[in-house]
Design a protein around this motif. Structure first.
Motif, PDB file in Angstrom:
ATOM      1  N   ILE A   1       0.853  -1.237   0.145  1.00  0.00           N
ATOM      2  CA  ILE A   1       0.078  -0.008   0.116  1.00  0.00           C
ATOM      3  C   ILE A   1       0.865   1.315  -0.157  1.00  0.00           C
ATOM      4  CG2 ILE A   1      -1.584   1.555   1.249  1.00  0.00           C
ATOM      5  CD1 ILE A   1      -2.980  -1.381   2.102  1.00  0.00           C
ATOM      6  N   GLN A   2       2.107   1.184   0.584  1.00  0.00           N
ATOM      7  CA  GLN A   2       2.914   2.306   0.765  1.00  0.00           C
ATOM      8  C   GLN A   2       3.331   2.883  -0.538  1.00  0.00           C
ATOM      9  OE1 GLN A   2       6.005   2.010   3.488  1.00  0.00           O
ATOM     10  NE2 GLN A   2       6.587   4.133   3.498  1.00  0.00           N
ATOM     11  N   ARG A   3       3.602   1.824  -1.214  1.00  0.00           N
ATOM     12  CA  ARG A   3       4.193   2.171  -2.705  1.00  0.00           C
ATOM     13  C   ARG A   3       3.255   2.203  -3.904  1.00  0.00           C
ATOM     14  NH1 ARG A   3       7.350  -3.287  -3.215  1.00  0.00           N
ATOM     15  NH2 ARG A   3       5.916  -4.840  -4.142  1.00  0.00           N
ATOM     16  N   GLY A   4       1.763   2.161  -3.395  1.00  0.00           N
ATOM     17  CA  GLY A   4       0.766   2.383  -4.291  1.00  0.00           C
ATOM     18  C   GLY A   4       0.655   0.925  -5.412  1.00  0.00           C
ATOM     19  N   GLN A   5       0.940  -0.296  -4.827  1.00  0.00           N
ATOM     20  CA  GLN A   5       0.983  -1.349  -5.485  1.00  0.00           C
ATOM     21  C   GLN A   5      -0.706  -1.738  -5.668  1.00  0.00           C
ATOM     22  OE1 GLN A   5       2.922  -3.342  -7.597  1.00  0.00           O
ATOM     23  NE2 GLN A   5       1.037  -4.491  -7.911  1.00  0.00           N
ATOM     24  N   PRO A   6      -1.279  -2.198  -6.785  1.00  0.00           N
ATOM     25  CA  PRO A   6      -2.737  -2.566  -6.811  1.00  0.00           C
ATOM     26  C   PRO A   6      -2.520  -3.936  -6.151  1.00  0.00           C
ATOM     27  CG  PRO A   6      -2.198  -1.628  -9.161  1.00  0.00           C
ATOM     28  CD  PRO A   6      -0.840  -1.751  -8.204  1.00  0.00           C
ATOM     29  N   MET A   7      -3.636  -4.320  -5.421  1.00  0.00           N
ATOM     30  CA  MET A   7      -3.744  -5.543  -4.654  1.00  0.00           C
ATOM     31  C   MET A   7      -5.262  -6.123  -5.130  1.00  0.00           C
ATOM     32  SD  MET A   7      -2.786  -4.447  -0.817  1.00  0.00           S
ATOM     33  CE  MET A   7      -3.362  -5.946  -0.317  1.00  0.00           C
ATOM     34  N   LYS A   8      -5.367  -7.397  -4.767  1.00  0.00           N
ATOM     35  CA  LYS A   8      -6.584  -8.107  -5.188  1.00  0.00           C
ATOM     36  C   LYS A   8      -6.651  -9.380  -3.965  1.00  0.00           C
ATOM     37  CE  LYS A   8      -7.310 -11.069  -8.340  1.00  0.00           C
ATOM     38  NZ  LYS A   8      -7.171 -11.983  -9.588  1.00  0.00           N
ATOM     39  N   PHE A   9      -7.714  -9.275  -3.548  1.00  0.00           N
ATOM     40  CA  PHE A   9      -8.053 -10.549  -2.694  1.00  0.00           C
ATOM     41  C   PHE A   9      -9.701 -10.588  -2.601  1.00  0.00           C
ATOM     42  CE2 PHE A   9      -7.616  -6.718   0.197  1.00  0.00           C
ATOM     43  CZ  PHE A   9      -8.756  -6.710   0.956  1.00  0.00           C
ATOM     44  N   TYR A  10      -9.895 -11.897  -1.961  1.00  0.00           N
ATOM     45  CA  TYR A  10     -11.366 -12.232  -1.958  1.00  0.00           C
ATOM     46  C   TYR A  10     -12.052 -11.935  -0.655  1.00  0.00           C
ATOM     47  CZ  TYR A  10      -9.858 -14.208  -6.391  1.00  0.00           C
ATOM     48  OH  TYR A  10      -9.300 -14.486  -7.651  1.00  0.00           O
ATOM     49  N   PRO A  11     -12.768 -11.068  -0.658  1.00  0.00           N
ATOM     50  CA  PRO A  11     -13.479 -10.858   0.624  1.00  0.00           C
ATOM     51  C   PRO A  11     -14.387 -11.984   1.447  1.00  0.00           C
ATOM     52  CG  PRO A  11     -14.958  -9.724  -0.818  1.00  0.00           C
ATOM     53  CD  PRO A  11     -13.473 -10.282  -1.798  1.00  0.00           C
ATOM     54  N   GLU A  12     -14.665 -12.907   0.387  1.00  0.00           N
ATOM     55  CA  GLU A  12     -15.422 -14.062   1.088  1.00  0.00           C
ATOM     56  C   GLU A  12     -14.515 -15.163   1.741  1.00  0.00           C
ATOM     57  OE1 GLU A  12     -18.901 -15.310  -1.922  1.00  0.00           O
ATOM     58  OE2 GLU A  12     -17.077 -14.403  -2.867  1.00  0.00           O
TER      59      GLU A  12
END
Length: 839
Positions: free
Chosen positions: A373-384
């Motif tokens: 998050i600090q370097r602005g890297q997009p992330m993806k995870f599954y909330p379920e």
């Protein structure tokens, strides 16, 4: 450089064909109609730097996609007959650029207009920092010399992306600054374009990535990790070096290892795979997503999770559309040879299912999320947290979301936007395994290479229809926090790693609920899902073809006239026969010939599998179906009575299906649903606030009954829950775990008595969710492991039962008059008396 371009333009025919033969260009956006170019206005393409190779790549895409061909701007002006390409000035003093001529023309000729289209050309897509001689020579860069540019084209020409930005409003720009000097206006225009190109580069490539070894060293140097190392060494009586070595092992287990070569390999494999097993990928709302990524904010993708293909699908779409690849949180069960290493090199980072009890692992993982998050890297995870076995969205798991929120709001990164993503399939390839697991005939186990090989041979033999991916309305995290946690700027910074205060849990839980509602709000209603709703709603899973055709047409019309949300997509087809023709192969319908017309049905197991597809989209008709149930057993009813009864039941429905309306807006939404039913002829009004259903035997009547059955099973579950609870009103309380088991046993018995072959009907998680909803609305009050029953629950039980037919009311009354089995832990039984409401 401009003079060199003009000289080289004389040799364009000699350069064009060798370069085109070598390079392989992709356009972004893939649907260039998003640009909305006006063919009656001149077009001028703007490049960030003057480059012959960039110009030739642009020309190749324009020729392939039918855009106006870009001619070099010599001394002429862009016109409707001759589009041109210019480059931003290099900045040398006294230089009169092509942009200067175009701006000057607009100042002197108020009728002149031109569409300025910024174009970025990316040779390769490698965001890794240039740390080696190879990368310095061959990795793309914003400004390069001619020799290095040639080397870059030779190395990366097979993977060239040409991105077209939205046209600038040239006329508005010139008119606003009409009194300014041309030189000042050109500098302002150049500044605007440079900001655009810089942001586009960040949105396409993402932040520059450090080498993995450097990243791991930075994780071990994190203050919280250092403290956790010392605590682990002291608690487990080991040396600090041994604890640090364990932390390094954790970091190696977690961290991604981006490789452009692996990305290129997977791109080719997935392109082949999608064409092999799917009939197409339907993507929605990309323009809005591009605007979000262009704002230079941290983007966190939260998709629904229904298949292992989800891991690859979203990243594939983003890459093809010219957007930076996110790093993907994947379960450690996928980290098996050789898939684990390949996914890691494509941006996957691994997490364990539970961190409980291992503070060192938690510290390392949190530090990794902070770094992203600090370097602005997009992330993806599954909330379920895992794949849905029923097709419905699962209740969200908030652990990963809580980490991302505290990092993003704790001052450790750029402003964040959360992007919900809906993923739907005509057919999910794992659906057979899912229902075997629900029945208990198959035990869920970890993945392995053997399973992958065996599964792949089966997958490649079949077609799975279309895939539907829709990017929902982004949630600005800071704006959301301003509304729901106004003092977050004081609370979030410096929050201890182990702290889970109630205010944070409530905030994250509310955010997670909104994410799930937003996922459902952007769902796509496909022909297969619509036809599954109709077929599975018929009593014997069989329906006459003419009735199916008529009902499909009316429900599709209802979806268009009364859309679930502005982002939900109704079927493009309007004719019922066309909808049936599209759905029939995926549903594997069985046609039973008859002199009065074919009857459509499915085999028993296939009917069970279709419930998964139905559950993907049933929420789109939740409110109209709830209204229709008030007319399942009566011919007419006052509108106000329908609204009052539906509003009372709405919270239970909203909790199960993550409906998007808050409880205080339910009446308004239900009113809109009634208006939609009236507009489609599924209800009529006598003009005096009384609603009436259509005449029996009409196609409208058949459609209304089919619509009512969509929510019928949910209403039956509600009736079971509240009816059992109302029987305990004398004691005034129930034990939560034991009561959940009673509900499940009762649902199992009802399924047998009514001939249902639907394991999800008695899914214990649904009943658990119902109890949580009753707690939220104040009908149950938790007292430790006990639930105290509010007297108002009796009225809810009566109203729920009134929507059911006499046969189902009788079955429920009979079941509740029998001794109910306990959960099996001690073999005891409990007595439940007969409900007066069911008599």
């Amino acid at each position: 450089m401009a003079w060199l371009l003009r000289i080289l333009s004389l040799f364009t025919p000699l350069l064009r064909w060798p370069v085109r033969a070598w390079i392989n260009t992709h356009a972004s956006p893939s649907d260039l109609s998003e640009l909305a170019l006006d063919r009656d206005k001149p077009v001028c393409y703007v490049l960030p730097v003057a480059s012959v190779m960039d110009w030739l790549a642009l020309e190749a895409v324009c020729a392939e996609r039918g855009l106006p061909r870009p001619y070099l701007a010599t001394h002429g002006m862009p016109s409707t007959q001759r589009s041109m390409v210019v480059a931003l000035p290099a900045g040398r003093r006294g230089e009169r650029s092509d942009l200067h001529r175009i701006v000057s023309r607009g100042l002197h000729d108020h009728s002149y207009d031109v569409q300025l289209v910024p174009v970025s050309v990316f040779w390769g897509r490698n965001p890794v920092k240039e740390t080696s001689l190879f990368r310095i020579l061959f990795a793309d860069s914003e400004r390069t010399g001619r020799l290095r540019k040639l080397l870059i084209v030779l190395a990366n020409g097979h993977n060239t992306l040409v991105h077209f930005g939205q046209p600038l409003d040239y006329r508005e720009f010139v008119d606003e600054a009409e009194s300014a000097a041309p030189d000042l206006m050109v500098r302002k225009l150049v500044r605007v374009l440079r900001i655009h190109f810089r942001r586009q580069r960040a949105a396409t490539l993402g932040p520059a990535l450090s080498r993995r070894s450097q990243l791991i060293n930075s994780l071990l140097a994190d203050a919280d990790v250092q403290q956790a190392i010392e605590d682990s060494a002291r608690r487990e009586k080991m040396s600090t070096d041994a604890a640090r070595a364990r932390a390094r092992d954790y970091a190696n287990e977690i961290a991604a290892d981006y490789s452009n070569i692996a990305i290129g390999f997977m791109l080719r494999v997935l392109t082949w795979l999608w064409h092999r097993i799917y009939d197409g990928v339907d993507v929605r709302h990309l323009a809005r997503l591009r605007a979000t990524t262009h704002d230079r904010r941290e983007v966190i993708y939260l998709p629904s999770h229904r298949s292992h293909m989800d891991y690859l699908l979203v990243s594939y779409i983003l890459y093809k559309e010219g957007l930076a690849l996110p790093q993907i949180a994947a379960g450690v069960n996928l980290n098996f040879w050789p898939v684990g290493a390949l996914l890691r090199r494509c941006g996957a980072f691994y997490l364990r299912r539970s961190f409980k009890g291992d503070r060192l692992y938690t510290a390392v993982f949190r530090a990794y999320v902070d770094a992203l998050i600090q370097r602005g890297q997009p992330m993806k995870f599954y909330p379920e947290g895992g794949r849905s076995r029923t097709g419905r969205l699962l209740s969200p798991k908030t652990g990963m979301l809580s980490m991302a929120v505290t990092s993003a709001l704790g001052g450790k990164g750029a402003p964040a936007a959360i992007v919900p993503v809906y993923i739907g399939y005509d057919r999910v390839m794992e659906v057979n395994k899912y229902f075997d697991e629900l029945r208990g005939t198959r035990v869920k186990k970890g993945e392995s290479m053997g399973d992958l090989v065996r599964g792949s041979t089966q997958v490649l033999k079949r077609k799975y229809g279309r895939v539907f991916v829709s990017f929902g309305e982004p949630i600005d995290l800071q704006a959301y926090a301003d509304t729901h946690l106004p003092d977050w700027r004081e609370r979030m910074p410096g929050l201890d790693m182990d702290a889970r205060p109630d205010w944070l849990q409530d905030f994250v839980a509310g955010l997670a609920e909104q994410v799930m509602e937003s996922i459902n709000a952007t769902a796509t209603l496909n022909a297969t899902g619509l036809a599954s709703l109709v077929l599975l709603g018929s009593p014997q899973k069989a329906v006459a073809e003419d009735e199916m055709v008529g009902t499909l047409a009316l429900l599709a019309e209802l979806a268009r006239r009364c859309p679930y949300s502005r982002d939900a997509t109704a079927p493009e087809l309007t004719d019922g026969r066309e909808l049936l023709a599209e759905a029939e192969p995926m549903m594997r319908l069985v046609r039973v010939p008859h002199a009065w017309g074919d009857v459509l049905t499915v085999e028993s197991r296939q009917a069970v599998l279709l419930t998964y597809i139905r559950n993907n989209v049933m929420h789109l008709f939740a409110l109209p179906s709830l209204v229709a149930n008030f007319f399942a057993h009566v011919e007419s009813c006052e509108r106000q009575r329908v609204l009052d009864g539906a509003v009372e039941l709405y919270p239970l429905l909203a909790s199960e299906l993550f409906l998007r309306w808050p409880a205080d807006q339910a009446r308004f939404a239900l009113n809109e649903s009634i208006d939609g039913l009236l507009a489609c002829g599924l209800l009529s009004s006598d003009g005096q606030d009384r609603l009436q259903r259509p005449q029996a035997g009409t196609r409208e009547f058949a459609a209304l009954m089919s619509l009512a059955r969509i929510m019928r099973e949910s209403l039956e579950r509600y009736a079971m829950t509240v009816m059992l609870l109302s029987h305990n009103r004398e004691s005034g309380h129930v034990e939560r775990g034991r009561f959940e088991r009673q509900c499940q046993l009762m649902a199992e018995r009802m399924a047998i008595l009514t001939g249902r072959n639907s394991p999800e009907f008695f899914d214990s998680r649904l009943f658990r969710n119902h109890l949580q909803t009753l707690v939220r609305v104040g009908l149950l009050h938790p007292r430790g492991s006990q639930l105290e029953i509010d007297p108002a629950l009796r009225d809810v039980a009566e109203h729920a039962l009134q929507l059911l037919g006499a046969d189902l009311r009788q079955s429920l009354a009979h079941l509740t008059s029998l001794p109910q089995l306990d959960d099996g832990s001690d073999g005891s039984a409990s007595s439940v008396e007969t409900s007066n409401a069911a008599e």
